[in-house]
Design an enzyme around this catalytic site. Structure first.
Site, PDB file in Angstrom:
ATOM      1  CB  ILE A 106     -27.912  -5.585 124.584  1.00 34.83           C
ATOM      2  CG1 ILE A 106     -26.709  -6.236 123.883  1.00 34.83           C
ATOM      3  CG2 ILE A 106     -28.965  -5.139 123.593  1.00 34.83           C
ATOM      4  CD1 ILE A 106     -27.030  -7.582 123.247  1.00 34.83           C
TER       5      ILE A 106
ATOM      6  CB  SER B  47     -36.002 -17.353 120.556  1.00 36.93           C
ATOM      7  OG  SER B  47     -35.869 -17.280 119.152  1.00 36.93           O
TER       8      SER B  47
ATOM      9  CB  VAL C 182     -33.627  -6.869 122.526  1.00 35.46           C
ATOM     10  CG1 VAL C 182     -33.648  -7.924 121.451  1.00 35.46           C
ATOM     11  CG2 VAL C 182     -32.220  -6.360 122.747  1.00 35.46           C
ATOM     12  CG  ASP C 183     -35.767  -5.591 116.136  1.00 32.21           C
ATOM     13  OD1 ASP C 183     -34.865  -4.828 115.768  1.00 32.21           O
ATOM     14  OD2 ASP C 183     -36.506  -6.210 115.352  1.00 32.21           O
TER      15      ASP C 183
END
Ligand code: ADP
Length: 173
Positions: free
Chosen positions: A9, A115, A31-32
């Site tokens: 992403i 999540s 992903v953070d």
């Protein structure tokens, strides 16, 4: 319009990418971590000023070194067996993120599978909630918004593809 793709992403050339954040908004793994690494330290500086974010809500920052102009940070629910409003909270993540994207005049927004990593939400259930929430939101929009769901691994990609296909078959006009 919804499109499911496989990829990273942080590479997406869209107006806004969504971050599966945690409530501190101070960065994490998955992903953070990837988003913070790609955006550079200014992202964390801006996040520090936001005072955290509740599960299911969403907050906006700039994208800094990312190709995306904005990052929309939304903490997904931690899976605790399904009796703790997880489904509602996960739907809220998609809904509130889209609302912010629309309010900023975005034409394209990319979501990760919120999540289903460290927060352990069962993948099939999470995909059904994501697709339904995005569809419902897009149906009440007057403007066109392109929504990408960016899946990092093959299993996630195949699951979202199948759920989208089923949803479209069941909701044919
Ligand atoms: P959560 O804490 O909400 O579960 P995670 O980051 O642990 O968030 O995982 C959410 C999803 O994001 C998982 O499917 C994970 O494989 C995926 N993911 C990890 N890195 C990236 C990336 N760079 N681009 C897109 N998806 C990613």
């Amino acid at each position: 319009m919804i499109e499911i793709i496989r990829g990273d992403i942080t590479q997406c050339k869209v107006d806004a990418i969504v971050n599966a954040a945690n409530c501190s908004l101070l960065g994490g793994g998955g992903v953070d971590g990837a988003i913070h690494r790609a955006a550079g330290p200014e992202l964390l500086e801006e996040c520090r000023k936001l005072g955290g974010c509740k599960t299911g809500e969403a907050k906006l920052t700039l994208g800094y070194k990312l190709p995306a102009k904005y990052v929309i940070h939304t903490p997904g629910p931690i899976w605790q067996g399904g009796q703790h409003e997880e489904a509602k909270l996960l739907g809220n993540c998609y809904y509130n993120s889209l609302r912010i994207a629309e309010s900023k005049g975005c034409h394209s927004v990319a979501f990760p599978s919120i999540s289903t990593g460290v927060y352990r939400y069962p993948l099939l259930e999470a995909a059904k909630i994501a697709i339904a929430a995005i569809y419902e939101y897009l149906q009440m929009l007057r403007s066109q918004l392109k929504v990408l769901i960016v899946c990092f691994d093959e299993r996630t990609y195949q699951t979202y593809r199948q759920v989208l296909e089923n949803y479209q078959n069941e909701n044919k006009p």
